[in-house]
Design a protein around this motif. Structure first.
Motif, PDB file in Angstrom:
ATOM      1  N   LYS A 100       0.852  -0.980   0.337  1.00  0.00           N
ATOM      2  CA  LYS A 100      -0.181  -0.276   0.125  1.00  0.00           C
ATOM      3  C   LYS A 100       0.609   1.425  -0.082  1.00  0.00           C
ATOM      4  CE  LYS A 100      -3.132   2.586   2.656  1.00  0.00           C
ATOM      5  NZ  LYS A 100      -4.205   2.392   4.233  1.00  0.00           N
ATOM      6  N   ILE A 101       2.489   1.569   0.778  1.00  0.00           N
ATOM      7  CA  ILE A 101       2.508   2.761   0.935  1.00  0.00           C
ATOM      8  C   ILE A 101       3.985   2.338  -0.116  1.00  0.00           C
ATOM      9  CG2 ILE A 101       2.049   3.051   3.270  1.00  0.00           C
ATOM     10  CD1 ILE A 101       4.562   2.122   4.355  1.00  0.00           C
ATOM     11  N   ASP A 102       3.977   1.218  -1.269  1.00  0.00           N
ATOM     12  CA  ASP A 102       5.274   1.115  -1.776  1.00  0.00           C
ATOM     13  C   ASP A 102       6.677   0.914  -0.901  1.00  0.00           C
ATOM     14  OD1 ASP A 102       6.812   0.893  -4.292  1.00  0.00           O
ATOM     15  OD2 ASP A 102       6.920   2.696  -3.952  1.00  0.00           O
ATOM     16  N   ALA A 103       6.389   0.161   0.090  1.00  0.00           N
ATOM     17  CA  ALA A 103       8.021  -0.169   0.856  1.00  0.00           C
ATOM     18  C   ALA A 103       8.749  -1.423   0.673  1.00  0.00           C
ATOM     19  CB  ALA A 103       7.077  -0.085   2.609  1.00  0.00           C
ATOM     20  N   ASP A 104       9.210  -1.468   0.814  1.00  0.00           N
ATOM     21  CA  ASP A 104      10.064  -3.577   0.665  1.00  0.00           C
ATOM     22  C   ASP A 104       9.532  -3.907   1.517  1.00  0.00           C
ATOM     23  OD1 ASP A 104      11.154  -2.333  -1.638  1.00  0.00           O
ATOM     24  OD2 ASP A 104      13.956  -2.516  -0.920  1.00  0.00           O
ATOM     25  N   TYR A 105       9.345  -5.025   2.172  1.00  0.00           N
ATOM     26  CA  TYR A 105       8.871  -5.677   2.451  1.00  0.00           C
ATOM     27  C   TYR A 105       9.609  -7.300   2.010  1.00  0.00           C
ATOM     28  CZ  TYR A 105       6.360  -9.264   5.929  1.00  0.00           C
ATOM     29  OH  TYR A 105       6.369  -9.984   6.791  1.00  0.00           O
TER      30      TYR A 105
ATOM     31  N   ASP B  43       0.338   6.145   5.670  1.00  0.00           N
ATOM     32  CA  ASP B  43       1.839   6.069   5.324  1.00  0.00           C
ATOM     33  C   ASP B  43       2.628   6.258   7.202  1.00  0.00           C
ATOM     34  OD1 ASP B  43       4.773   5.960   4.610  1.00  0.00           O
ATOM     35  OD2 ASP B  43       4.703   7.070   3.074  1.00  0.00           O
ATOM     36  N   ILE B  44       3.451   5.206   7.400  1.00  0.00           N
ATOM     37  CA  ILE B  44       3.718   5.635   9.056  1.00  0.00           C
ATOM     38  C   ILE B  44       4.985   7.050   8.644  1.00  0.00           C
ATOM     39  CG2 ILE B  44       6.021   4.128   8.584  1.00  0.00           C
ATOM     40  CD1 ILE B  44       5.312   3.920  11.738  1.00  0.00           C
ATOM     41  N   LEU B  45       5.689   7.079   7.024  1.00  0.00           N
ATOM     42  CA  LEU B  45       6.554   8.357   7.601  1.00  0.00           C
ATOM     43  C   LEU B  45       5.848   9.326   6.427  1.00  0.00           C
ATOM     44  CD1 LEU B  45       9.617   5.943   5.681  1.00  0.00           C
ATOM     45  CD2 LEU B  45       8.936   7.069   7.907  1.00  0.00           C
TER      46      LEU B  45
ATOM     47  N   ASP C  96      -6.643   2.238  16.889  1.00  0.00           N
ATOM     48  CA  ASP C  96      -5.838   2.161  16.051  1.00  0.00           C
ATOM     49  C   ASP C  96      -4.847   2.116  14.829  1.00  0.00           C
ATOM     50  OD1 ASP C  96      -6.843  -1.046  16.086  1.00  0.00           O
ATOM     51  OD2 ASP C  96      -5.432  -0.804  18.579  1.00  0.00           O
ATOM     52  N   TYR C  97      -4.146   1.938  14.593  1.00  0.00           N
ATOM     53  CA  TYR C  97      -3.002   1.719  13.067  1.00  0.00           C
ATOM     54  C   TYR C  97      -2.611   0.393  13.316  1.00  0.00           C
ATOM     55  CZ  TYR C  97      -3.702   6.699  12.463  1.00  0.00           C
ATOM     56  OH  TYR C  97      -3.878   7.575  11.776  1.00  0.00           O
ATOM     57  N   ILE C  98      -2.158  -0.299  14.132  1.00  0.00           N
ATOM     58  CA  ILE C  98      -0.966  -1.152  14.419  1.00  0.00           C
ATOM     59  C   ILE C  98      -1.825  -1.891  15.734  1.00  0.00           C
ATOM     60  CG2 ILE C  98       1.094  -2.604  14.004  1.00  0.00           C
ATOM     61  CD1 ILE C  98       2.314  -0.602  13.223  1.00  0.00           C
TER      62      ILE C  98
END
Length: 242
Positions: A31-36, A85-87, A175-177
């Motif tokens: 969703k946020i275009d991060a590597d996993y 997005d956390i950032l 919450d988010y998480i």
């Protein structure tokens, strides 16, 4: 530098016990275009509860491999679909962030770090002292969390994430998480029973694995897991050659 890496660890049966939670990590990364990266191999390793130390070694390795930020999520943390997005929040662009648990101490089930010297120095400090005894007020009974609390009591680097990013105890938090570690949020009797069985099995595995009785061999087991993941190798120099 590379972008954000979202990192999870699930070994010794936890990859199956928390498969729904882990799937939410991957969806969030997409969703946020991060590597996993999910570290789930080998499926079983004779580390028992010492597996928790892998998160510190892996975060360090990811930073050395060039990721600008690393978000570590415990396997039993569920990321909701509406999580932003956390950032995107400028307040989260900081060397080291964790939320506080019920006891108002840092909970290392969700860790967000930025690639900078302060972060690397903090991780080096934690690992350098991981075999040292810690004061009772910092101890959580086992694992790396108490050592992180103890390290921050000296270095004062950590800034608080909102509880929304690692809710370990508040059933009414938007919450988010939501982190289903031992506590008021893990209410399923079936889940608690399975968790106890898996924990018992991994504890037995560690007890009968004589290799982990020396710190050198313990580190060898930890690094034997990391070596399986080429993401932690740079073009010129590998993490293991430093």
């Amino acid at each position: 530098m590379k972008k954000l890496l979202i990192l999870s660890i699930a070994l010794n049966g936890y990859q199956w016990l928390y498969h729904k939670h882990l799937a939410s990590h991957r969806r969030y990364a997409d969703k946020i275009d991060a590597d996993y990266l999910l570290v789930d191999q080998p499926s079983f390793v004779g580390l028992g509860s010492e597996c928790c130390w892998l998160k510190i070694h892996l975060i360090q390795a990811a930073l050395r491999a060039g990721y600008k930020h690393v978000l570590f999520l415990d396997a039993d943390a569920m990321v909701h679909a509406h999580t932003p997005d956390i950032l995107a929040d400028p307040a989260n662009d900081y060397p080291l962030l964790m939320a506080r648990g019920r006891t108002q101490r840092w909970n290392s089930g969700v860790i967000l770090v930025k690639n900078c010297q302060a972060t690397l120095d903090f991780i080096d400090f934690v690992l350098a002292h991981k075999n040292d005894p810690i004061a009772e007020q910092h101890s959580v009974g086992w694992g790396e969390n108490g050592h992180i609390i103890a390290a921050d009591a000296q270095l004062r680097l950590t800034r608080a994430l909102s509880l929304k990013w690692n809710n370990t105890y508040d059933q009414h938090c938007a919450d988010y998480i939501r982190h289903f570690c031992a506590g008021s949020l893990r209410t399923s009797s079936v889940s608690n029973f399975i968790h106890k069985v898996v924990h018992w099995m991994t504890a037995k595995m560690a007890k009968y694995n004589s290799e982990i009785h020396s710190i050198e061999n313990l580190n060898g087991l930890l690094y034997s897991v990391i070596r399986r993941y080429p993401q932690f190798f740079t073009a010129k120099q590998s993490y293991y050659e430093q």
